[in-house]
Structure formats: C-alpha cells, structure tokens
Design an enzyme around this catalytic site. Structure first.
Site, short mmCIF file in Angstrom:
data_model
loop_
_atom_site.label_atom_id
_atom_site.label_comp_id
_atom_site.label_asym_id
_atom_site.label_seq_id
_atom_site.Cartn_x
_atom_site.Cartn_y
_atom_site.Cartn_z
N THR A 24 0.87 -1.18 0.00
CA THR A 24 0.00 0.00 0.00
C THR A 24 0.90 1.22 0.00
O THR A 24 1.98 1.20 0.59
CB THR A 24 -0.88 0.08 1.26
OG1 THR A 24 -0.05 0.48 2.35
CG2 THR A 24 -1.52 -1.24 1.57
N GLU A 54 -5.35 -3.31 2.90
CA GLU A 54 -5.22 -3.86 4.25
C GLU A 54 -6.39 -4.75 4.66
O GLU A 54 -6.30 -5.49 5.63
CB GLU A 54 -5.12 -2.72 5.28
CG GLU A 54 -3.79 -2.02 5.34
CD GLU A 54 -3.70 -0.81 4.41
OE1 GLU A 54 -4.40 -0.80 3.37
OE2 GLU A 54 -2.92 0.10 4.71
N LYS A 71 -6.69 10.25 -4.58
CA LYS A 71 -6.90 9.02 -5.33
C LYS A 71 -7.37 9.37 -6.74
O LYS A 71 -8.48 9.84 -6.94
CB LYS A 71 -7.90 8.10 -4.65
CG LYS A 71 -7.67 6.66 -5.10
CD LYS A 71 -8.23 5.68 -4.15
CE LYS A 71 -7.55 4.34 -4.30
NZ LYS A 71 -8.24 3.27 -3.63
N TRP A 109 -3.05 5.93 -6.01
CA TRP A 109 -2.75 6.94 -4.99
C TRP A 109 -1.66 7.92 -5.43
O TRP A 109 -0.68 7.53 -6.06
CB TRP A 109 -2.26 6.27 -3.73
CG TRP A 109 -3.32 5.58 -2.94
CD1 TRP A 109 -3.41 4.25 -2.69
CD2 TRP A 109 -4.43 6.19 -2.28
NE1 TRP A 109 -4.52 4.00 -1.91
CE2 TRP A 109 -5.16 5.16 -1.65
CE3 TRP A 109 -4.89 7.51 -2.15
CZ2 TRP A 109 -6.31 5.41 -0.90
CZ3 TRP A 109 -6.05 7.75 -1.41
CH2 TRP A 109 -6.74 6.71 -0.81
P1 ADP Z 1 -7.51 -0.53 -3.46
O1 ADP Z 1 -6.25 -1.09 -4.06
O2 ADP Z 1 -8.59 -1.54 -3.27
O3 ADP Z 1 -7.97 0.73 -4.12
P2 ADP Z 1 -6.23 0.96 -1.37
O4 ADP Z 1 -5.73 0.41 -0.12
O5 ADP Z 1 -5.27 1.48 -2.39
O6 ADP Z 1 -7.14 -0.17 -1.97
O7 ADP Z 1 -7.27 2.14 -1.10
C1 ADP Z 1 -8.21 2.08 -0.06
C2 ADP Z 1 -8.83 3.44 0.16
O8 ADP Z 1 -9.57 3.83 -1.01
C3 ADP Z 1 -9.82 3.51 1.28
O9 ADP Z 1 -9.20 3.67 2.54
C4 ADP Z 1 -10.64 4.73 0.88
O10 ADP Z 1 -9.97 5.94 1.19
C5 ADP Z 1 -10.70 4.60 -0.62
N1 ADP Z 1 -11.92 3.86 -0.99
C6 ADP Z 1 -12.02 2.54 -1.26
N2 ADP Z 1 -13.29 2.21 -1.56
C7 ADP Z 1 -14.02 3.34 -1.47
C8 ADP Z 1 -15.41 3.67 -1.65
N3 ADP Z 1 -16.30 2.75 -2.02
N4 ADP Z 1 -15.77 4.94 -1.46
C9 ADP Z 1 -14.89 5.90 -1.12
N5 ADP Z 1 -13.57 5.66 -0.93
C10 ADP Z 1 -13.14 4.40 -1.11
#
Ligand code: ADP
Length: 543
Positions: free
Chosen positions: A184, A330, A440, A445
């Site tokens: 992450t 996570e 994001k 990120w």
């Molecule tokens: P992924 O690889 O699944 O995107 P990350 O760990 O990079 O996972 O990102 C997780 C973060 O993305 C969350 O803590 C939140 O800030 C944002 N996020 C994930 N799902 C949502 C959602 N449905 N609505 C708003 N924010 C979200």
C-alpha cells in the site's frame, strides 16, 4: 468439549483443484495486446498452474514462504500465477506496474522477491527497475503475452513451466502461512507490505460470493477490470474459480469501447472496476456507435473510490446494477457494502440509488466502528463522525518487515483506516473525509506530502501544499498551491516541467495556484481542511 471436525487446513490449492475437477470446461476469455481474443479452459489453468508450481520448486529452488513477484496485466498467465505460486508454497507478490521504478525497486527489495514473472510488453518497465535493486536480482521469467520474439537471453515462461506435473504434490502448509502480498502507498515514507494467509484468502473468497456482495455462481461470467495487482483484484479470481464462474480479462485495453466489446463477446454478467473505468464505459454507452447486446440485469461491483449517485442511476437506466464496495489493500479488500434490506425495496429509485452510494454495512466477520480522536467511540446517529476502524479475519494486523506503527493500529488491535465516516442507526457507514493526506486519481494513490516536498525543492518556491480537487474522469487530481520566494520567478508550466522527471505520469499535477500565504494550524501545519473547503468548487484541468 473438543469438536469432532477434521483439522483440514484451508488453502487456495483446494480452490484450484475444485476448478480443475468440476469446472474444467469453464474458460478465461482474454484480450491480447494486439486486441485479438483467446480462451483458456480451467482444465488448462489447473494443469499449467501446477506445472508452474513444480518448476518454481524444482527449477528455481523456491521454497515455502519465499516471494515470487508478478508484473503483469490481467490475463490467463497471471491467473496461473495466482494459483501456481501459492501451489509451490510460495508467496504471490503482485507488483503495481504504475508505480515509479524507485518505488517498485524498494518494494521488491522489501519483499525479497526471488523470482519475477513479467510480461514481455512490460520489460521496458522492468529494465528501469532492475538497476535500482539493492538486494540482488531475481530470476526473471518472461510471459510471451505480446506474442513476438523474446529478447535474447530471456527465459520464456512456456519453456519454464514445460513438463508433466500430474504427480505434483502440494507442500503441506498451515492455513496461517502466507499466500500473497500487496503493497500500500503510505502518506509519508515508503510503501508497506500487507501479507495475506491461505486462511484469510479462502474465507474472503467465500464471503465475496454471498448474494449481497458479488453473488457469484457457476453461471456467471465475471469481467475483471480491476488490475490483478490491486488488492488481489478484490480476490475475485479466487471466488470465481471456487464457484466455477468464468473470467474475462481485458489485458491492457481499458477504454470504454474495448471493454463493452469484450463484455458482449463474453456474455458478462458481473464486472468490477474503479469509478473512473465506469465513467469511460458510460461515455461509450451514452454515445453509442452501435446497439449493444449486454446481458440483461448485469451487476457491477464498483469501489476503490467514492461512487457518485448519478453513476448508479445512469447505469440502472440501462439495467446495469452497481454494488458499491468499500475496502483497502489492508482489508483484502472487502470491508463494507450497502446491502438493501426489505424495507428499502419499496423506496423510490432515487432513494435506493442514494443508499447504494453509501459505503454500507460491514461484511460478515468484519467489525467496524468510528472513533473521534478527542471524544472516543462515536454513536451510530448518522451525524457524529470519526475515523473508520475495522478488524476481522482478513484485516491486516501489521505490516511486513515494519515495526508496528501506532498511527495505523490502535492499542486494542483495530486497523486505523485513515477514512473519516459516519454510521447511521441502521449501521450504514458513509465516508465524509479522509485523514490520510492522499489523493486518489483513477484508482491510484498520489501522496500529497511527497508532492509538497518535491515542489518545495524548486528554488523559486517558498512553500507549497497539495490538496485533491475534483475531476470528471479521474475522480480526484492534485492541486498544487504554492507561495513564491521573494523575487522568485516560476509558473505552473515551469513547475510541471521541474516535477515531470521525478514522478510517474499519473502523479504529475496539471493544476497550480500561486498564493500569498497558505492557511496554517496553530502549530504551523498546513490547514488542509480549510484548503479543501477553499477549492471545493475547482475542477481539474487534467486531460
Ligand atoms: P484498493 O487497491 O482496493 O484501491 P487501497 O488500499 O489502495 O485499496 O485504497 C483504499 C482506500 O480507497 C480507502 O481507505 C478509501 O480511502 C478509498 N476507498 C475505497 N473504496 C471506497 C469507496 N467505495 N468509497 C470511497 N472511498 C473508497
């Protein structure tokens, strides 16, 4: 009293064998770099994943618990790695190919990857990473995804896995041993590794299939637009193989028209991806070049960033039904989903769409609470907000090779998500803000802090703060707010050129604002809440 149940250890090998035994005819439909399509059956995937496992053990000397990295698009070879690497007792480490070479090299060193399985078409990325590795070079195995001749001296995946593995025996493993890992991006500091276990992956895969989540069955065809290097593609490759659902893997072609063509060809009943992807699909759907024959009532799991209510309503008008999921690397990632209860069924469409736009109730076995730093645990009143904290069997309790970080875990053992939310009396969580200083963009990120440090490295900049502003396609983009040094000469174009060589392309800001002063807290930190308020209406100029 002790139970009388057999102490069988959960393993992804059981999922692989089930797919091979009962769903051998089921297929992966994939797209190659030249846009042609191919099919590979689960029988072949089963056989080839076991060949890969045997080769990793016998030819590469990979032992239990050692990391094997992949740098790949979504395709059938990657799916073989999803099962073949764990089948060797090793740890599937999916690399995010969009990160900077420096970050990828750091991550590979941290995981101590012994083997790298890389797409031929991604060798240019690997060539920039390799010289930056500090802990030695992995053995490199190249997937002939692009179909051309491989560079001289490279080891071909097909030759590597060749051989009869019908007698291959899986190593005996405890279900708590590692099956895979993902990194992450941190707000500050380096990316951190999350290590999943066979147990967590299997439990997560089972739960993902329940009707209020993916509702996966042997009659489904699932299109995975979510990269397989992002939180295990939400673990759907495991869920789909377990129940015998087919998989549709788009390779590098993620444009709206390409995805719609593939959806049609594969008879897609369920698809997953971040909102940016569905924004592009929507553009193509709403300006049709021809009539589309999509499966009636198809479902889409959309997550990774907030899903606008309008998107849910738009797709519903095409009989395409969005289920939003909230989660993180996570959390494996399934954390919550807005389940519709019987009483909601009678609501007008607009109310139901609004409910679907909430982040929802915790998935089975995941516990969720909101905690305010000053006031402690917050009530479920839909108004009081605090940090969302979770715990559960597929929520990480630590990071790989990193001392435990109190900023990420509470003293009583919950994960601090860095998301700020409310929970209403029925248990529905809604995200209202983010305490982690990150942006994001298109599901990837960008660290504000890292950008600020880079911008402040420009000789004409006195100080700079970066906040997220809205963008119709990417969701969020970074806005650089900078104060010039007295007599300093710089503008947005000059700053952009200064940053370009230091950042991955998607991280490079297109929006700059020069101000006299940046609002600060009493202790001199940038007042990001105030800044987000100031620029709330601003729309990014990014392409
Ligand atoms: P992924 O690889 O699944 O995107 P990350 O760990 O990079 O996972 O990102 C997780 C973060 O993305 C969350 O803590 C939140 O800030 C944002 N996020 C994930 N799902 C949502 C959602 N449905 N609505 C708003 N924010 C979200």
């Amino acid at each position: 009293m002790r139970s009388t149940m057999m102490p069988v250890q959960l393993s992804t090998n059981q999922i692989l064998d089930r797919a091979g035994a009962y769903f051998g005819e089921q297929t992966v439909l994939g797209r190659l770099p030249d846009k042609s399509t191919y099919r590979r059956s689960y029988r072949e995937i089963h056989r080839r994943a076991r060949q890969l496992a045997q080769a990793l053990r016998d030819k590469a000397g990979i032992g239990r618990g050692e990391a094997v990295a992949t740098m790949s698009w979504n395709h059938a070879w990657h799916l073989e790695c999803y099962f073949g690497i764990p089948a060797a007792g090793a740890v599937l480490h999916t690399l995010n190919l969009r990160l900077s070479p420096e970050d990828i090299a750091y991550i590979m060193d941290d995981a101590e990857d012994r083997v790298l399985i890389v797409d031929d078409v991604l060798l240019p990325v690997w060539e920039r990473v390799s010289p930056l590795l500090k802990k030695g070079q992995p053995r490199v195995i190249v997937v002939p995804f692009g179909g051309g001749a491989l560079p001289a001296g490279s080891e071909n995946y097909e030759a590597f896995i060749a051989g009869d593995a019908s007698g291959y025996v899986y190593p005996e493993q405890d279900e708590n041993e590692a099956v895979g890992m993902c990194y992450t991006s941190g707000t500050t500091g380096r990316p951190k590794g999350v290590v999943y276990s066979h147990r967590s992956m299997v439990l997560h895969a089972i739960t993902g299939c329940i009707p209020d989540l993916f509702a996966l069955s042997a009659r489904d065809q699932v299109m995975m637009v979510t990269p397989m290097f992002h939180a295990n593609a939400w673990a759907v490759p495991f869920s789909a193989m377990m129940v015998g659902a087919g998989q549709i893997l788009p390779g590098p072609h993620l444009g709206g028209e390409d995805l719609l063509d593939l959806m049609e060809e594969g008879g897609t009943t369920m698809a997953l991806g971040v909102p940016t992807i569905w924004m592009m699909v929507w553009q193509s759907l709403s300006n049709p070049t021809r009539e589309r024959k999509l499966v009636k009532g198809m479902r889409m799991l959309v997550g990774g960033a907030a899903v606008p209510t309008s998107m849910i309503a738009n797709f519903a008008s095409h009989d395409m039904h969005i289920v939003q999921g909230w989660g993180m690397t996570e959390t494996s990632p399934l954390g919550s989903v807005p389940v519709l209860k019987p009483a909601h069924q009678a609501l007008p469409d607009t109310d139901r769409h609004a409910l679907r736009a909430m982040q929802g109730i915790a998935t089975p076995f995941v516990e969720m609470r909101i905690v305010d730093e000053a006031e402690g645990l917050q009530p479920w009143d839909g108004k009081s907000s605090g940090e969302v904290q979770v715990r559960g069997p597929w929520v990480t309790g630590a990071y790989h090779a990193t001392p435990n970080d109190p900023a990420k875990f509470t003293a009583d053992g919950w994960l601090r998500t860095g998301d700020i939310g409310t929970i209403d009396p029925e248990g529905y969580m809604r995200l209202v803000d983010r305490s982690k200083d990150m942006i994001k963009s298109g599901g990837e990120w960008i660290s504000s802090v890292e950008l600020e440090n880079l911008v402040m490295g420009h000789p004409a900049v006195a100080e700079a703060a970066v906040v997220a502003i809205g963008h119709p396609k990417w969701g969020e983009r970074p806005l650089v707010v900078a104060v010039k040094r007295p007599g300093g000469e710089v503008d947005g174009a000059a700053l952009r050129a200064f940053l370009a060589p230091k950042l991955a392309r998607f991280q490079l800001p297109d929006d700059y604002e020069f101000v006299e002063a940046i609002p600060k807290t009493a202790t001199g930190k940038f007042l990001k809440t105030r800044m987000r308020e100031m620029y709330r209406e601003r729309v990014s100029q990014s392409a």
